[in-house]
Write an enzyme that holds these catalytic residues in place. Structure first.
Site, mmCIF file in Angstrom:
data_model
loop_
_atom_site.group_PDB
_atom_site.id
_atom_site.type_symbol
_atom_site.label_atom_id
_atom_site.label_comp_id
_atom_site.label_asym_id
_atom_site.label_seq_id
_atom_site.Cartn_x
_atom_site.Cartn_y
_atom_site.Cartn_z
ATOM 1 N N ASP A 291 -78.365 -112.342 52.931
ATOM 2 C CA ASP A 291 -77.138 -111.395 53.352
ATOM 3 C C ASP A 291 -75.942 -112.371 54.043
ATOM 4 O OD1 ASP A 291 -75.742 -109.096 53.665
ATOM 5 O OD2 ASP A 291 -77.182 -108.376 54.898
ATOM 6 N N HIS A 292 -74.754 -111.995 53.929
ATOM 7 C CA HIS A 292 -73.594 -112.443 54.411
ATOM 8 C C HIS A 292 -73.634 -112.329 56.155
ATOM 9 C CE1 HIS A 292 -71.350 -112.049 50.617
ATOM 10 N NE2 HIS A 292 -71.607 -113.230 50.756
ATOM 11 N N TYR A 468 -73.665 -106.404 55.577
ATOM 12 C CA TYR A 468 -74.237 -105.366 54.736
ATOM 13 C C TYR A 468 -74.244 -105.576 53.274
ATOM 14 C CZ TYR A 468 -71.959 -103.336 59.014
ATOM 15 O OH TYR A 468 -71.526 -103.039 59.906
ATOM 16 N N HIS A 469 -74.836 -107.002 52.818
ATOM 17 C CA HIS A 469 -74.836 -107.230 51.333
ATOM 18 C C HIS A 469 -76.140 -108.032 51.258
ATOM 19 C CE1 HIS A 469 -70.055 -107.725 51.820
ATOM 20 N NE2 HIS A 469 -70.421 -106.606 51.478
ATOM 21 N N PRO A 470 -77.198 -107.247 51.475
ATOM 22 C CA PRO A 470 -78.402 -107.759 51.162
ATOM 23 C C PRO A 470 -78.726 -107.799 49.775
ATOM 24 C CG PRO A 470 -78.837 -105.427 51.701
ATOM 25 C CD PRO A 470 -77.393 -105.825 51.959
#
Length: 531
Positions: A291-292, A468-470
């Protein structure tokens, strides 16, 4: 209840698959969503993201396990729980990542996933309002538009980025990506254009398509190594649905690996720990989570033209409500993260390694700290685009209603921490430019007392979050830890695919919604034998 295809999860991937696979009227398709329908004003209203971030009905509201590199803090992970999935609750930024990302996937052994391969799919999936060109199409279902409203401080941030030496750009989705500008958004006529709005709602009346909401899939059912259906719970009743052709998991990077494990597909030792009968051992299920990491530089504003939740600002918002409902213009059409950019943290970087988002309000803890947002201010996000940290999704227990244990290992790799330190410094440098002079009040975070690299590291341990980029927990590939092949078929199984962001072997350099749509379009091609 017999179908040809059962799709688990009506998010960005599931809605695309439901559309494409039900085009043939003789093909029976079932789309299953754990959450409710997306018939909420706050889904349609772009600025509704503020309330959707806190929603219990349409947001899974996950938390990570304590993150060792972040002073053992648990980090909030919002995920869409409604038709459209996270595309119904996100900030609507339309970015694809860098062309290098997809060429890298191909180099890892994933044939057909190079930039040259996927660019036509991106183009055909979108209706790009600014117009067709070599990077964009105008005949697709997902509407991509320019913002109808942007706060003056957002535009000033772009000017400040140029003053700091970064190029200006009006398109983050060309073959360069680098630059600062205003984001294009998945909106149509001033409203959110979720993937459900684009792909699902126009075809809901197809007689061969069944859409089930508020229905939880407990497990995939197998005959030997072949997926033959799913067991679901709906309104307290357990039912079995049969799939003649395939079961397709599109629950996302958290829910898809969890469901595979609950169904007996995953690491044998972990399944044995929870007394789940082993159907097929795949050690990579739930591994490779990425994730980021994200941090905020927050300023008070000298001007009262930023977004505020204070009583005075809310009284003044009545005109904004009028503008939205009668003109579909004004502040209510803002995506909250209007401006940003893709920049290099140092000259030796060959491609942008940082992403910026400017939010025209004071933010703390994902906006959950409402009191903090009462005043006027603005927040500069920075994230490292290709983190080296790798985490996991593991089972809490064998109960399908129990949330999985989510451990993205944020900033566990030293290079990620150092990249974020450089990122915070660069956002500060941009914030100090002349273009923001009229707004620049006191720096709230990190605060003027935080100056040295070690002080910034400690600030990151206290405040760094995710954006929120899993992805990556059912990765595509051919090595022993890969879960799916290049056609997204689960290794060693029949009639079972995973189609969502979990298949990304590495995290792309950008927001992940547009790539997830592309992944689903490409998977539909493979299933239907076209392209």
């Amino acid at each position: 209840m017999q179908f040809d295809y059962i799709i688990v999860g009506a998010g960005s991937a599931g809605c695309v698959l439901a559309n494409r696979l039900s085009e043939n009227p003789n093909t029976r398709v079932c789309l299953i969503e754990a959450g409710p329908a997306d018939n909420s004003l706050f889904v349609r209203l772009p600025l509704g993201i503020i309330l959707l971030m806190r929603s219990n009905a349409r947001n899974w509201r996950y938390y990570t396990v304590p993150q060792k590199a972040l002073n053992n803090r648990q980090v909030y992970i919002p995920r869409g729980k409604t038709l459209g999935g996270s595309s119904a609750v996100n900030a609507m930024c339309y970015t694809r990542g860098h062309k290098w990302d997809y060429d890298h996937w191909a180099e890892l052994g994933n044939e057909g996933w190079s930039y040259q391969d996927v660019l036509p799919i991106f183009k055909r999936s979108e209706h790009y309002e600014p117009g067709e060109n070599e990077f964009h199409g105008t005949h697709g279902k997902l509407n991509v538009s320019e913002l109808r409203f942007s706060h003056p401080v957002s535009r000033a941030f772009v000017e400040a980025g140029v003053e700091a030496g970064h190029p200006a750009t009006d398109d983050f989705n060309n073959d360069v990506q680098e630059g600062v500008g205003l984001y294009k958004v998945t909106q149509k006529a001033g409203e959110r254009c979720s993937v459900a709005h684009a792909y699902l709602h126009p075809i809901m009346d197809r007689p061969n398509l069944t859409v089930m909401t508020e229905t939880l899939v407990n497990r995939v059912l197998f005959d030997g190594k072949r997926a033959i259906g799913v067991e679901v719970e709906q309104k307290g009743q357990i039912r079995t649905l049969e799939a003649a052709n395939e079961v397709i998991l599109s629950g996302g990077a958290i829910n898809s690996p969890q469901l595979l494990k609950l169904s007996g597909v995953g690491p044998a030792a972990e399944l044995a720990q929870h007394n789940i009968p082993l159907v097929h051992e795949l050690p990579g299920v739930g591994e490779n989570l990425q994730d980021h990491p994200d941090a905020l530089v927050v300023h008070n504003s000298l001007q009262k033209d930023t977004l505020s939740l204070g009583p005075g600002a809310l009284l003044g918002s009545l005109k904004q409500v009028w503008d939205f409902f009668y003109r579909r213009t004004g502040q209510m059409t803002s995506n909250a993260a209007e401006a940003g950019g893709f920049i290099k943290s140092r000259p030796e970087e060959s491609i942008p390694d940082l992403q910026l988002h400017l939010t025209a309000t004071k933010l703390d803890n994902h906006g959950l700290n409402l009191g903090f947002s009462m005043g006027y201010g603005y927040s500069g996000h920075v994230c490292v685009l290709r983190p080296k940290s790798r985490g996991s999704i593991t089972l809490r227990d064998a109960n399908p209603r129990s949330p999985a244990l989510i451990d993205p290992q944020l900033l566990a790799h030293e290079d990620d921490m150092e990249g974020m330190v450089r990122g915070v410094k660069e956002v500060r440098r941009i914030m100090a430019q002349q273009a923001l002079n009229d707004w620049r009040g006191e720096e709230v975070f990190p605060g003027k007392q935080v100056q040295s690299d070690e002080e910034i590291r400690e600030f990151l341990r206290q405040k760094c979050d995710n954006i929120y980029h899993p992805v990556g927990s059912c990765k595509m590939g051919n090595d022993e830890m890969a879960v799916v092949d290049s056609q997204l078929r689960v290794h060693g199984m029949e009639g079972l695919r995973v189609v969502d962001a979990s298949i990304m072997p590495t995290l792309i350099g950008g927001n992940t919604n547009a790539p997830t749509v592309m992944i689903a379009e490409k998977a539909a091609d493979a299933i239907l034998g076209v392209g």
